[in-house]
Each structure stands twice: as C-alpha cells, then as structure tokens.
Write a protein that holds these residues in place. Sequence first.
Motif, PDB file in Angstrom:
ATOM      1  N   ILE A 142     -44.412 -15.165  -3.020  1.00 56.47           N
ATOM      2  CA  ILE A 142     -43.592 -15.069  -1.809  1.00 56.47           C
ATOM      3  C   ILE A 142     -44.141 -15.983  -0.724  1.00 56.47           C
ATOM      4  O   ILE A 142     -43.391 -16.740  -0.083  1.00 56.47           O
ATOM      5  CB  ILE A 142     -43.536 -13.607  -1.316  1.00 56.47           C
ATOM      6  CG1 ILE A 142     -42.751 -12.745  -2.314  1.00 56.47           C
ATOM      7  CG2 ILE A 142     -42.917 -13.532   0.073  1.00 56.47           C
ATOM      8  CD1 ILE A 142     -42.789 -11.266  -2.010  1.00 56.47           C
ATOM      9  N   CYS A 143     -45.454 -15.951  -0.522  1.00 52.96           N
ATOM     10  CA  CYS A 143     -46.065 -16.771   0.531  1.00 52.96           C
ATOM     11  C   CYS A 143     -45.973 -18.262   0.208  1.00 52.96           C
ATOM     12  O   CYS A 143     -45.975 -19.099   1.123  1.00 52.96           O
ATOM     13  CB  CYS A 143     -47.513 -16.354   0.740  1.00 52.96           C
ATOM     14  SG  CYS A 143     -47.694 -14.717   1.510  1.00 52.96           S
ATOM     15  N   SER A 144     -45.873 -18.594  -1.073  1.00 50.33           N
ATOM     16  CA  SER A 144     -45.800 -20.015  -1.449  1.00 50.33           C
ATOM     17  C   SER A 144     -44.475 -20.645  -1.059  1.00 50.33           C
ATOM     18  O   SER A 144     -44.330 -21.872  -1.114  1.00 50.33           O
ATOM     19  CB  SER A 144     -46.021 -20.170  -2.958  1.00 50.33           C
ATOM     20  OG  SER A 144     -44.915 -19.686  -3.693  1.00 50.33           O
ATOM     21  N   THR A 145     -43.497 -19.834  -0.656  1.00 50.27           N
ATOM     22  CA  THR A 145     -42.218 -20.385  -0.224  1.00 50.27           C
ATOM     23  C   THR A 145     -42.228 -20.773   1.259  1.00 50.27           C
ATOM     24  O   THR A 145     -41.282 -21.422   1.729  1.00 50.27           O
ATOM     25  CB  THR A 145     -41.075 -19.381  -0.467  1.00 50.27           C
ATOM     26  OG1 THR A 145     -41.287 -18.209   0.344  1.00 50.27           O
ATOM     27  CG2 THR A 145     -41.027 -18.956  -1.936  1.00 50.27           C
ATOM     28  N   LEU A 146     -43.267 -20.393   1.999  1.00 52.32           N
ATOM     29  CA  LEU A 146     -43.300 -20.658   3.440  1.00 52.32           C
ATOM     30  C   LEU A 146     -43.353 -22.153   3.779  1.00 52.32           C
ATOM     31  O   LEU A 146     -42.685 -22.585   4.727  1.00 52.32           O
ATOM     32  CB  LEU A 146     -44.493 -19.939   4.084  1.00 52.32           C
ATOM     33  CG  LEU A 146     -44.492 -18.411   4.005  1.00 52.32           C
ATOM     34  CD1 LEU A 146     -45.771 -17.856   4.635  1.00 52.32           C
ATOM     35  CD2 LEU A 146     -43.266 -17.828   4.683  1.00 52.32           C
ATOM     36  N   PRO A 147     -44.145 -22.975   3.071  1.00 49.25           N
ATOM     37  CA  PRO A 147     -44.221 -24.396   3.461  1.00 49.25           C
ATOM     38  C   PRO A 147     -42.870 -25.098   3.495  1.00 49.25           C
ATOM     39  O   PRO A 147     -42.603 -25.899   4.406  1.00 49.25           O
ATOM     40  CB  PRO A 147     -45.138 -24.998   2.396  1.00 49.25           C
ATOM     41  CG  PRO A 147     -45.980 -23.860   1.923  1.00 49.25           C
ATOM     42  CD  PRO A 147     -45.074 -22.668   1.976  1.00 49.25           C
ATOM     43  N   ALA A 148     -42.012 -24.796   2.536  1.00 48.72           N
ATOM     44  CA  ALA A 148     -40.716 -25.481   2.471  1.00 48.72           C
ATOM     45  C   ALA A 148     -39.868 -25.205   3.698  1.00 48.72           C
ATOM     46  O   ALA A 148     -39.027 -26.030   4.083  1.00 48.72           O
ATOM     47  CB  ALA A 148     -39.969 -25.065   1.205  1.00 48.72           C
ATOM     48  N   ASP A 149     -40.078 -24.046   4.343  1.00 53.24           N
ATOM     49  CA  ASP A 149     -39.314 -23.730   5.559  1.00 53.24           C
ATOM     50  C   ASP A 149     -39.558 -24.755   6.650  1.00 53.24           C
ATOM     51  O   ASP A 149     -38.728 -24.923   7.551  1.00 53.24           O
ATOM     52  CB  ASP A 149     -39.714 -22.348   6.099  1.00 53.24           C
ATOM     53  CG  ASP A 149     -39.307 -21.211   5.186  1.00 53.24           C
ATOM     54  OD1 ASP A 149     -38.515 -21.456   4.251  1.00 53.24           O
ATOM     55  OD2 ASP A 149     -39.778 -20.078   5.408  1.00 53.24           O
ATOM     56  N   HIS A 150     -40.706 -25.430   6.592  1.00 55.48           N
ATOM     57  CA  HIS A 150     -41.092 -26.357   7.656  1.00 55.48           C
ATOM     58  C   HIS A 150     -41.238 -27.789   7.147  1.00 55.48           C
ATOM     59  O   HIS A 150     -41.950 -28.595   7.744  1.00 55.48           O
ATOM     60  CB  HIS A 150     -42.382 -25.868   8.308  1.00 55.48           C
ATOM     61  CG  HIS A 150     -42.217 -24.554   9.012  1.00 55.48           C
ATOM     62  ND1 HIS A 150     -42.017 -24.449  10.365  1.00 55.48           N
ATOM     63  CD2 HIS A 150     -42.181 -23.287   8.531  1.00 55.48           C
ATOM     64  CE1 HIS A 150     -41.882 -23.172  10.697  1.00 55.48           C
ATOM     65  NE2 HIS A 150     -41.974 -22.450   9.602  1.00 55.48           N
ATOM     66  N   GLY A 151     -40.580 -28.070   6.015  1.00 56.54           N
ATOM     67  CA  GLY A 151     -40.548 -29.432   5.504  1.00 56.54           C
ATOM     68  C   GLY A 151     -41.818 -29.892   4.830  1.00 56.54           C
ATOM     69  O   GLY A 151     -41.997 -31.099   4.602  1.00 56.54           O
ATOM     70  N   VAL A 152     -42.714 -28.962   4.482  1.00 63.06           N
ATOM     71  CA  VAL A 152     -43.970 -29.311   3.817  1.00 63.06           C
ATOM     72  C   VAL A 152     -43.778 -29.227   2.307  1.00 63.06           C
ATOM     73  O   VAL A 152     -43.240 -28.235   1.788  1.00 63.06           O
ATOM     74  CB  VAL A 152     -45.100 -28.368   4.263  1.00 63.06           C
ATOM     75  CG1 VAL A 152     -46.369 -28.615   3.460  1.00 63.06           C
ATOM     76  CG2 VAL A 152     -45.372 -28.544   5.750  1.00 63.06           C
ATOM     77  N   THR A 153     -44.214 -30.250   1.602  1.00 59.00           N
ATOM     78  CA  THR A 153     -44.138 -30.278   0.140  1.00 59.00           C
ATOM     79  C   THR A 153     -45.381 -29.631  -0.451  1.00 59.00           C
ATOM     80  O   THR A 153     -46.503 -29.997  -0.094  1.00 59.00           O
ATOM     81  CB  THR A 153     -44.023 -31.715  -0.375  1.00 59.00           C
ATOM     82  OG1 THR A 153     -42.849 -32.323   0.172  1.00 59.00           O
ATOM     83  CG2 THR A 153     -43.947 -31.744  -1.894  1.00 59.00           C
ATOM     84  N   LEU A 154     -45.194 -28.671  -1.341  1.00 61.52           N
ATOM     85  CA  LEU A 154     -46.306 -27.998  -2.017  1.00 61.52           C
ATOM     86  C   LEU A 154     -46.296 -28.381  -3.486  1.00 61.52           C
ATOM     87  O   LEU A 154     -45.321 -28.121  -4.197  1.00 61.52           O
ATOM     88  CB  LEU A 154     -46.181 -26.482  -1.864  1.00 61.52           C
ATOM     89  CG  LEU A 154     -47.193 -25.625  -2.645  1.00 61.52           C
ATOM     90  CD1 LEU A 154     -48.616 -25.892  -2.168  1.00 61.52           C
ATOM     91  CD2 LEU A 154     -46.841 -24.139  -2.511  1.00 61.52           C
ATOM     92  N   LEU A 155     -47.376 -29.034  -3.927  1.00 64.85           N
ATOM     93  CA  LEU A 155     -47.533 -29.412  -5.334  1.00 64.85           C
ATOM     94  C   LEU A 155     -48.631 -28.540  -5.935  1.00 64.85           C
ATOM     95  O   LEU A 155     -49.771 -28.549  -5.455  1.00 64.85           O
ATOM     96  CB  LEU A 155     -47.922 -30.888  -5.446  1.00 64.85           C
ATOM     97  CG  LEU A 155     -46.961 -31.904  -4.814  1.00 64.85           C
ATOM     98  CD1 LEU A 155     -47.518 -33.317  -4.969  1.00 64.85           C
ATOM     99  CD2 LEU A 155     -45.573 -31.802  -5.436  1.00 64.85           C
ATOM    100  N   THR A 156     -48.310 -27.802  -6.967  1.00 68.21           N
ATOM    101  CA  THR A 156     -49.276 -26.884  -7.569  1.00 68.21           C
ATOM    102  C   THR A 156     -49.554 -27.268  -9.017  1.00 68.21           C
ATOM    103  O   THR A 156     -48.813 -28.032  -9.640  1.00 68.21           O
ATOM    104  CB  THR A 156     -48.761 -25.438  -7.514  1.00 68.21           C
ATOM    105  OG1 THR A 156     -47.535 -25.345  -8.268  1.00 68.21           O
ATOM    106  CG2 THR A 156     -48.501 -25.006  -6.084  1.00 68.21           C
TER     107      THR A 156
END
Length: 389
Positions: free
Chosen positions: A190-204
Amino acid sequence: MKSVAVIGASLAGLYAARALRSQGFDGRLVIVGDECHGPYDRPPLSKDFLTGATAGQGQLALADAEEIAELDAEWLLGTRATGLDTGGRTVLLDGGRSLTTDGVVIATGATPRLLPGPAPIGAHTLRTLDDAQALRAELAPGPVRVVVIGGGFIGAEVASSCAALGHDVTVVEAAPLPLVPQLGDTMAAICSTLPADHGVTLLTGTGVARLHSGGTENRVTGVELADGRLLPAEVVVVGIGVRPNTAWLADSGLPLDDGVLCDAGCATPLPAVVAVGDVARVNGTRAEHWTSATEQAAVAARNLLAGSTVTTHRSLPYFWSDQYCVRIQFAGRRLPTDTPRIVEGSPDDRSFLACYERDGRVTAALALNRPRPFMRLRREIGRDRAARA
C-alpha cells in the motif's frame, strides 16, 4: 561517581546528559562530539530543511542557550573519540588527547552505508547537517534529475522533498517492495503506491551496478542498474542504511555485533559503561528511531549511576515518517506471521488505521494520516503489553 563522559553529542547523547543531571548527578560532565555543531534534530533534514521550510540551523537546535547552560557540561565539539581504554577508564581522542572518567555513555550513533568505490561529485548521503546543507545547495538552482538509491524511510523522505521542489525523481530499491521488514508485505504494498501520487518513479527488484561520471569535475551523470539500464542523473542520493559507529571501540574489550551489545538496561558487560541510541544493541535489538534514543537515555543514566541494572527499557517501539503529504506512524512489535487488518479509513484515500493481530490480540498499529486514533490504539497496545509483562 565524580565524572561521566558522554561520547556523542547528538540526540541520544544530549538526552543522556539531561537524564544524568535530572537524576542527581552533580559531578563533572563532559560531552564529546565529532561534529562542530551543537545537538540538533535530524528528522527535519530530509524534509523541511531540505525543502527550505526550515531555513536555518537554529530552528533545528535540540536545546537553547539556557538549557545548555543548565547542563553545566564541558563540550568538546569537533572532537572524535578514537579508542576506549576500559582498564584505566580513559577515552582516547584525536590529536593524541585523552579523557579520564569514572563513567562512560556511548552515544556515537551510526554512519551511512556507501556504495563501493569513490563517490563522484553530485553523489550524496544524508545523515548530518553538513550533508543536508550540501544536498540543498545542489537542488537549489533549479530542476534536475535525481536518483535516490534505497526506498526506506530516508530514501522516501528525500525523494518526497525533491519532488516537492520540482525535480524529476526516480527511486531504486533492490527489494521487491520497500519497507517490508518494518510493515510486512500487505502494508508495504500500500505504501509503495505513494510515490506515484507525486510523479516519482519507483523501480524495485534491482540493485545498482555503478555510478557513471564525467567531465573535468568528475560529476555524476547517471546510475547503471544491475539489470543493465542506465538512469541519467545530475544528483544521486544514497540511502541504503547505516552502520553503527563502533570502529573506535575495536580494542576496548566491549562485545560488538551490529552495535554495542547491552542488556535490557543499556548496560554493557564492562562496569560503568552504558550505550544508547543508534549505536546500542539493547537486549538483542538495535533501534534506529528518535523515540528509542530518548527513552533509552533515562534508563542508561539511572543504571550507570546505580552501578548495576536496576531498571530496563520496556516501552513500546514507535516510529514515524513524513513523506508524500502523508504521515506514517507505527507502534508495536510485529512478527512476520501477524495479520494486518484495516479498522478505519481507506488506503485509496491515503488515510487509514490498521492493526496487526496475533492469537486474537493486537500486537502493532499502523496509520496513514490518522494521528488521533493511532495514538489511542498505541496506548491500548502499551497497556496490554504492560499487563502481560
């Protein structure tokens, strides 16, 4: 006990000094710190200080001039401890100096882990005020491409701040999800979806192979991932965890294993030597959190003055993180087998309260933007834990 040396002048060291005085110690008190700055609050460094909402060092101070004077301590700032001779109860300092004392509080904290090899210009870690000032200066001129290596709390907070400043931000996390050790798979997702709200790309799920750099200044130009991708970057922030500052204790005789090993009262096996904060592994656990450092200080001071462990640190673990316009709060002791359950609110609204359950009882609580109900549940868990102790 006529003299005590506190080695470390940050949060845990300051609170230990305060606790010694409040518990009646009126002897010589010496506080040694390797930074030139007086005690300051570190959590804002990745948030308000980085964005400029907190403008100056004075707003970060943990004690004002009157409080410092009331401690009646000798401050040796800009001074690094290099060794501890426990036989003679002597702290060795850089420059060939030494400090003989009756009691020692070890509060030397931790230092960021680094990527292998030399760091080019534009590659940063964030732990100290000097680190934060250097990073803020790099971000001030205008939008740049920022790659944050590590998706834990520090990495997420830095990424959030950089996004708020208008930078193009990518976070690289080697694990399949950030924060799984702290929150478990379900809540971490759930917390991993927060970056996308602010235009941040998360690569895991991928590590970093190396940093690219060039030019006469050897400035960072990109981050090469383990899978071969190359991310262009003008600024890189490495947030891959910390290691406790114990190298200076290597020949002291103290047991060291991911920190200074202590009992539940922060006492080491050596008489009149206690440890607190990020450097201390208390009763098998090393907690890198603000609340733990402050609570351990009072316990350690009492046991140091008593000459034995007469009280222990038993409070409920608690930490928080402000990122992407969300306050994340967690309290309790979660096991991997505990089951999380949302009791109010919704992840879709970025506002909810969840509890973790085991054998019909609540063991931990997690909240996103639900501070009041979280604090109520935190108190309930604490009372239940105390009743079972």
